[in-house]
Design a protein around this motif. Structure first.
Motif, PDB file in Angstrom:
ATOM      1  N   GLY A  48       0.815  -1.210   0.000  1.00  0.00           N
ATOM      2  CA  GLY A  48       0.000   0.000   0.000  1.00  0.00           C
ATOM      3  C   GLY A  48       0.849   1.261   0.000  1.00  0.00           C
ATOM      4  N   ARG A  49       0.346   2.329  -0.605  1.00  0.00           N
ATOM      5  CA  ARG A  49       1.102   3.587  -0.621  1.00  0.00           C
ATOM      6  C   ARG A  49       1.110   4.251   0.744  1.00  0.00           C
ATOM      7  N   ASN A  50       0.031   4.043   1.522  1.00  0.00           N
ATOM      8  CA  ASN A  50      -0.084   4.684   2.828  1.00  0.00           C
ATOM      9  C   ASN A  50      -0.555   3.651   3.852  1.00  0.00           C
ATOM     10  N   ILE A  51       0.271   3.399   4.851  1.00  0.00           N
ATOM     11  CA  ILE A  51      -0.028   2.375   5.853  1.00  0.00           C
ATOM     12  C   ILE A  51       0.184   2.966   7.248  1.00  0.00           C
ATOM     13  N   ILE A  52      -0.787   2.724   8.145  1.00  0.00           N
ATOM     14  CA  ILE A  52      -0.638   3.094   9.555  1.00  0.00           C
ATOM     15  C   ILE A  52      -0.669   1.812  10.377  1.00  0.00           C
ATOM     16  N   TYR A  53       0.400   1.543  11.109  1.00  0.00           N
ATOM     17  CA  TYR A  53       0.529   0.302  11.889  1.00  0.00           C
ATOM     18  C   TYR A  53       0.400   0.644  13.377  1.00  0.00           C
ATOM     19  N   PHE A  54      -0.596   0.048  14.025  1.00  0.00           N
ATOM     20  CA  PHE A  54      -0.822   0.270  15.452  1.00  0.00           C
ATOM     21  C   PHE A  54      -0.250  -0.910  16.239  1.00  0.00           C
ATOM     22  N   ASP A  55       0.745  -0.615  17.051  1.00  0.00           N
ATOM     23  CA  ASP A  55       1.450  -1.645  17.829  1.00  0.00           C
ATOM     24  C   ASP A  55       1.089  -1.480  19.304  1.00  0.00           C
ATOM     25  N   LEU A  56       0.396  -2.484  19.863  1.00  0.00           N
ATOM     26  CA  LEU A  56      -0.047  -2.424  21.254  1.00  0.00           C
ATOM     27  C   LEU A  56       0.916  -3.146  22.205  1.00  0.00           C
ATOM     28  N   LYS A  57       2.046  -3.582  21.679  1.00  0.00           N
ATOM     29  CA  LYS A  57       2.984  -4.362  22.505  1.00  0.00           C
ATOM     30  C   LYS A  57       4.251  -3.583  22.845  1.00  0.00           C
ATOM     31  N   ALA A  58       4.245  -2.294  22.599  1.00  0.00           N
ATOM     32  CA  ALA A  58       5.444  -1.479  22.852  1.00  0.00           C
ATOM     33  C   ALA A  58       5.590  -1.166  24.336  1.00  0.00           C
ATOM     34  N   LYS A  59       6.793  -0.807  24.725  1.00  0.00           N
ATOM     35  CA  LYS A  59       7.056  -0.455  26.122  1.00  0.00           C
ATOM     36  C   LYS A  59       6.617   0.967  26.450  1.00  0.00           C
ATOM     37  N   LYS A  60       6.622   1.840  25.436  1.00  0.00           N
ATOM     38  CA  LYS A  60       6.227   3.224  25.675  1.00  0.00           C
ATOM     39  C   LYS A  60       5.565   3.798  24.424  1.00  0.00           C
ATOM     40  N   ASN A  61       4.926   4.940  24.601  1.00  0.00           N
ATOM     41  CA  ASN A  61       4.266   5.608  23.484  1.00  0.00           C
ATOM     42  C   ASN A  61       5.298   6.180  22.517  1.00  0.00           C
ATOM     43  N   SER A  62       5.025   6.033  21.202  1.00  0.00           N
ATOM     44  CA  SER A  62       5.901   6.651  20.211  1.00  0.00           C
ATOM     45  C   SER A  62       5.176   6.750  18.878  1.00  0.00           C
ATOM     46  N   VAL A 120       0.872  14.757   5.391  1.00  0.00           N
ATOM     47  CA  VAL A 120       1.837  13.946   4.632  1.00  0.00           C
ATOM     48  C   VAL A 120       1.132  13.133   3.549  1.00  0.00           C
ATOM     49  N   VAL A 121       0.049  12.457   3.910  1.00  0.00           N
ATOM     50  CA  VAL A 121      -0.651  11.611   2.941  1.00  0.00           C
ATOM     51  C   VAL A 121      -1.247  12.450   1.813  1.00  0.00           C
ATOM     52  N   HIS A 122      -1.867  13.576   2.156  1.00  0.00           N
ATOM     53  CA  HIS A 122      -2.481  14.417   1.126  1.00  0.00           C
ATOM     54  C   HIS A 122      -1.438  14.911   0.123  1.00  0.00           C
ATOM     55  N   ASN A 123      -0.334  15.449   0.615  1.00  0.00           N
ATOM     56  CA  ASN A 123       0.716  15.947  -0.286  1.00  0.00           C
ATOM     57  C   ASN A 123       1.364  14.818  -1.077  1.00  0.00           C
ATOM     58  N   PHE A 124       1.489  13.664  -0.446  1.00  0.00           N
ATOM     59  CA  PHE A 124       2.060  12.489  -1.102  1.00  0.00           C
ATOM     60  C   PHE A 124       1.185  12.053  -2.277  1.00  0.00           C
ATOM     61  N   GLU A 125      -0.132  12.038  -2.065  1.00  0.00           N
ATOM     62  CA  GLU A 125      -1.055  11.640  -3.118  1.00  0.00           C
ATOM     63  C   GLU A 125      -1.128  12.698  -4.227  1.00  0.00           C
ATOM     64  N   ILE A 126      -1.037  13.973  -3.851  1.00  0.00           N
ATOM     65  CA  ILE A 126      -0.968  15.038  -4.860  1.00  0.00           C
ATOM     66  C   ILE A 126       0.250  14.829  -5.758  1.00  0.00           C
ATOM     67  N   ALA A 127       1.402  14.553  -5.142  1.00  0.00           N
ATOM     68  CA  ALA A 127       2.636  14.332  -5.905  1.00  0.00           C
ATOM     69  C   ALA A 127       2.508  13.106  -6.803  1.00  0.00           C
ATOM     70  N   GLU A 128       1.814  12.077  -6.324  1.00  0.00           N
ATOM     71  CA  GLU A 128       1.646  10.860  -7.117  1.00  0.00           C
ATOM     72  C   GLU A 128       0.798  11.122  -8.358  1.00  0.00           C
ATOM     73  N   ILE A 129      -0.297  11.854  -8.199  1.00  0.00           N
ATOM     74  CA  ILE A 129      -1.127  12.131  -9.371  1.00  0.00           C
ATOM     75  C   ILE A 129      -0.402  13.072 -10.333  1.00  0.00           C
ATOM     76  N   GLN A 130       0.396  14.003  -9.818  1.00  0.00           N
ATOM     77  CA  GLN A 130       1.171  14.879 -10.697  1.00  0.00           C
ATOM     78  C   GLN A 130       2.226  14.088 -11.462  1.00  0.00           C
ATOM     79  N   ARG A 131       2.792  13.085 -10.820  1.00  0.00           N
ATOM     80  CA  ARG A 131       3.760  12.217 -11.513  1.00  0.00           C
ATOM     81  C   ARG A 131       3.076  11.478 -12.653  1.00  0.00           C
ATOM     82  N   ARG A 132       1.873  10.992 -12.411  1.00  0.00           N
ATOM     83  CA  ARG A 132       1.143  10.275 -13.454  1.00  0.00           C
ATOM     84  C   ARG A 132       0.708  11.226 -14.582  1.00  0.00           C
ATOM     85  N   LEU A 133       0.405  12.470 -14.223  1.00  0.00           N
ATOM     86  CA  LEU A 133       0.054  13.450 -15.250  1.00  0.00           C
ATOM     87  C   LEU A 133       1.199  13.616 -16.249  1.00  0.00           C
TER      88      LEU A 133
END
Length: 330
Positions: A89-103, A142-155
């Protein structure tokens, strides 16, 4: 000395080879629809407060589009199924509940190219929600600008209009696909239209001198005047087949705005809804009045779509990406 030089070259060669090999190991990211985010989290978290918080922000409605359409399309998958092609996927958010601290961490091209990979870590659901909410604005940006750049690349990979006309008449260039056909020009306004299966997509360019605006000292303070000027010009040129019809800003809905820079020029982004007086037509618009000090004018670059009963989000997104390629000829 010779042995030392040879050792350095060998190290550089090995490092470069490893880096090239790393790139070869990455798959190309999906070339599918824009504005999709893959959420990697357990089904339990997705159905609970964590999922509710994600949807509240990332699936919020887009300004100016009705019926409501979400900012992003969200796909969810559990951690144990996150493998193989799911990592492309171009944009992925991974939620990790096993970490020792917030990050919170942002990685580029972790499993595919190009790709945004966001890590949100905590040892509690409360911590995950906290980290997400504190960083969600950055994720959206980040995602919005990333997708804008992707469509401009395809243009750029497709066929584009030559810029000669826009350069001569308006002093700007823009990456405008050939499937946007010029349907009108009268020396003041040019209108390009792209026909789609269930409607059309439109881009217009026009200009007004500074002297037309009373509040020239503060760009944002003159916003109401800019909206009135936009309305007066568009209503003059855009009509339907019904007698007495003309396009106008839909006053029943708020027009949203934000300041930004386009090609180092001060501008305002206007988003709202238009409707057709004495007709049943309506849709969303996006408009950029750009302050051009050199020529003592405001250049309006505006887009709107008419696509009744069908999705408008990605059409308007393409228009935004095209408009943001505008550049002034210096």
């Amino acid at each position: 000395m010779a042995k030392s030089s040879l050792l350095v070259l060998l190290c550089l060669f090995l490092f470069g080879s490893c880096k090239q090999q790393d790139q070869k190991d990455l798959m190309p990211s999906y070339a599918g629809n824009y504005n999709r985010i893959l959420i990697v989290t357990s089904n339990e978290l997705w159905r609970g407060n964590v999922g509710d918080s994600i949807r509240e922000f990332l699936a919020a409605g887009i300004d100016g589009i009705r019926p409501m359409e979400p900012m992003f399309t969200l796909d969810q998958i559990s951690e144990d199924l996150f493998n193989g092609k799911e990592k492309g996927g171009r944009n992925i958010i991974y939620f990790d509940l096993k970490a020792k601290k917030n990050s919170f961490e942002v990685l580029s091209d972790k499993y595919a190219v190009p790709q945004n990979f966001f890590y949100i870590r905590s040892n509690s659901t409360t911590g995950l929600i906290k980290e997400f909410k504190e960083n969600v604005d950055s994720i959206i940006h980040v995602v919005h600008n990333f997708e804008i750049a992707e469509i401009q690349r395809r243009l750029e990979e497709g066929k584009l209009h030559q810029c000669d006309f826009l350069e001569k008449e308006f002093g700007v260039g823009m990456k405008l696909p050939l499937d946007y056909k010029q349907v009108f020009y009268d020396g003041n306004l040019v209108w390009f239209k792209k026909e789609i299966a269930s409607g059309n997509s439109n881009i217009m360019i026009y200009e007004i001198p500074f002297t037309k605006l009373k509040r020239q000292d503060n760009f944002e303070d003159g916003l109401s005047e800019l909206l009135k000027i936009k309305d007066s010009i568009v209503s003059k040129y855009i009509h339907s087949s019904e007698m007495g019809s003309y396009m106008k800003i839909d006053g029943d809905y708020v027009t949203f705005h934000k300041k930004l820079m386009l090609d180092k020029h001060e501008a305002v982004e206007l988003r709202g809804s238009w409707d057709m007086n004495n007709s049943f037509m309506d849709g969303p618009f996006i408009c950029y009045p750009i302050k051009d000090e050199k020529h003592k004018r405001y250049l309006f670059v505006e887009g709107f779509t008419y696509n009744p009963s069908m999705s408008k989000r990605d059409i308007l997104f393409e228009i935004e990406a095209i408009i943001k390629t505008v550049h002034f000829i210096r």
